[in-house]
Design an enzyme around this catalytic site. Sequence first.
Site, PDB file in Angstrom:
ATOM      1  N   GLY A 296      37.789  39.530  35.068  1.00 15.91           N
ATOM      2  CA  GLY A 296      36.835  39.249  36.129  1.00 15.91           C
ATOM      3  C   GLY A 296      35.637  38.481  35.608  1.00 15.91           C
ATOM      4  O   GLY A 296      35.532  38.195  34.411  1.00 15.91           O
TER       5      GLY A 296
ATOM      6  N   GLY B 224      33.902  39.055  29.612  1.00 11.75           N
ATOM      7  CA  GLY B 224      33.938  38.766  28.181  1.00 11.75           C
ATOM      8  C   GLY B 224      34.990  37.747  27.784  1.00 11.75           C
ATOM      9  O   GLY B 224      35.242  37.535  26.597  1.00 11.75           O
TER      10      GLY B 224
ATOM     11  N   SER C  59      35.095  34.319  28.023  1.00  6.49           N
ATOM     12  CA  SER C  59      34.590  33.161  27.275  1.00  6.49           C
ATOM     13  C   SER C  59      34.146  33.574  25.880  1.00  6.49           C
ATOM     14  O   SER C  59      34.391  32.869  24.900  1.00  6.49           O
ATOM     15  CB  SER C  59      33.434  32.494  28.022  1.00  6.49           C
ATOM     16  OG  SER C  59      33.891  31.954  29.235  1.00  6.49           O
TER      17      SER C  59
ATOM     18  N   ALA D 290      35.970  22.018  28.953  1.00  4.55           N
ATOM     19  CA  ALA D 290      35.228  22.682  30.021  1.00  4.55           C
ATOM     20  C   ALA D 290      35.592  22.037  31.349  1.00  4.55           C
ATOM     21  O   ALA D 290      35.550  20.816  31.481  1.00  4.55           O
ATOM     22  CB  ALA D 290      33.728  22.574  29.760  1.00  4.55           C
ATOM     23  N   THR D 291      35.942  22.858  32.334  1.00  6.04           N
ATOM     24  CA  THR D 291      36.400  22.329  33.619  1.00  6.04           C
ATOM     25  C   THR D 291      35.359  22.443  34.730  1.00  6.04           C
ATOM     26  O   THR D 291      35.614  21.983  35.841  1.00  6.04           O
ATOM     27  CB  THR D 291      37.681  23.055  34.073  1.00  6.04           C
ATOM     28  OG1 THR D 291      37.384  24.437  34.275  1.00  6.04           O
ATOM     29  CG2 THR D 291      38.805  22.893  33.053  1.00  6.04           C
TER      30      THR D 291
ATOM     31  N   HIS E 102      25.791  28.112  29.270  1.00  4.09           N
ATOM     32  CA  HIS E 102      27.047  28.220  28.512  1.00  4.09           C
ATOM     33  C   HIS E 102      27.052  27.244  27.328  1.00  4.09           C
ATOM     34  O   HIS E 102      27.462  27.604  26.226  1.00  4.09           O
ATOM     35  CB  HIS E 102      28.261  27.949  29.417  1.00  4.09           C
ATOM     36  CG  HIS E 102      28.773  29.163  30.104  1.00  4.09           C
ATOM     37  ND1 HIS E 102      29.677  30.019  29.524  1.00  4.09           N
ATOM     38  CD2 HIS E 102      28.513  29.671  31.329  1.00  4.09           C
ATOM     39  CE1 HIS E 102      29.954  31.001  30.366  1.00  4.09           C
ATOM     40  NE2 HIS E 102      29.260  30.813  31.469  1.00  4.09           N
ATOM     41  N   ARG E 103      26.621  26.015  27.577  1.00  5.62           N
ATOM     42  CA  ARG E 103      26.562  25.017  26.488  1.00  5.62           C
ATOM     43  C   ARG E 103      25.669  25.497  25.356  1.00  5.62           C
ATOM     44  O   ARG E 103      26.034  25.420  24.184  1.00  5.62           O
ATOM     45  CB  ARG E 103      26.020  23.690  27.011  1.00  5.62           C
ATOM     46  CG  ARG E 103      26.977  22.872  27.789  1.00  5.62           C
ATOM     47  CD  ARG E 103      26.314  21.536  28.165  1.00  5.62           C
ATOM     48  NE  ARG E 103      27.065  20.857  29.180  1.00  5.62           N
ATOM     49  CZ  ARG E 103      26.538  20.320  30.270  1.00  5.62           C
ATOM     50  NH1 ARG E 103      25.235  20.345  30.482  1.00  5.62           N
ATOM     51  NH2 ARG E 103      27.301  19.718  31.149  1.00  5.62           N
ATOM     52  N   ALA E 104      24.467  25.948  25.703  1.00  6.21           N
ATOM     53  CA  ALA E 104      23.504  26.401  24.688  1.00  6.21           C
ATOM     54  C   ALA E 104      24.023  27.619  23.934  1.00  6.21           C
ATOM     55  O   ALA E 104      23.924  27.684  22.705  1.00  6.21           O
ATOM     56  CB  ALA E 104      22.160  26.704  25.355  1.00  6.21           C
TER      57      ALA E 104
END
Length: 193
Positions: A16, A20, A22, A44-45, A60-62
């Site tokens: 969900g 966890g 990623s 990455a989509t 997310h990138r950082a």
Amino acid sequence: MPMTLNASDRELLLGGQKSGKSRAAEMRAAAWLATSGREALLIATARAGDAEMAARIARHRADRALRVPGLRTLEEPLALAQAIEQASRPERLVIVDCLTLWLTQLAFPLSGAAASASEVERQCAQLVDAVGAASGAVVLVSNEISLGLIAMDADTRRFVDMLGRLHQRVAAACTRVTLLVAGCELPVKRSAP
């Protein structure tokens, strides 16, 4: 202890939101990169359709850059099978994050017409073929969204069905399927495809 991957491994990480998934994929990338001569690429989509999603993508990138400095990122929201085919090498781990957003963009794009059912089927078949043919390890992240109530509207029911069928096909092509719940990994499949 992160799971060790071999070049022939294919893994589907399901769970969900905020389960966890990623983070587990990043841990696999860090372990993969610990061996000299190896590379890791995250495809990455996600696309930002609003300010909250843009902030989420930036976060997310950082976070990835801090946790796994050697993990490169390629942003490819639609041509996923082709991206896997072009990126795959024996020394490179390819992570796809995530299948749910990729399928969403096919079925419910931010702009333009939605893909037809036959086009979605074709793209899904190409994706499964690309995963099976990859020359290096592949880890795919996706949301398990079918554990709750049946949706009230037809579009949502259709999407849940499409994603469930995609998960089944991808899982059949994978050597490992792992369900994540509250950051805990539960092995679902550990075998040859």
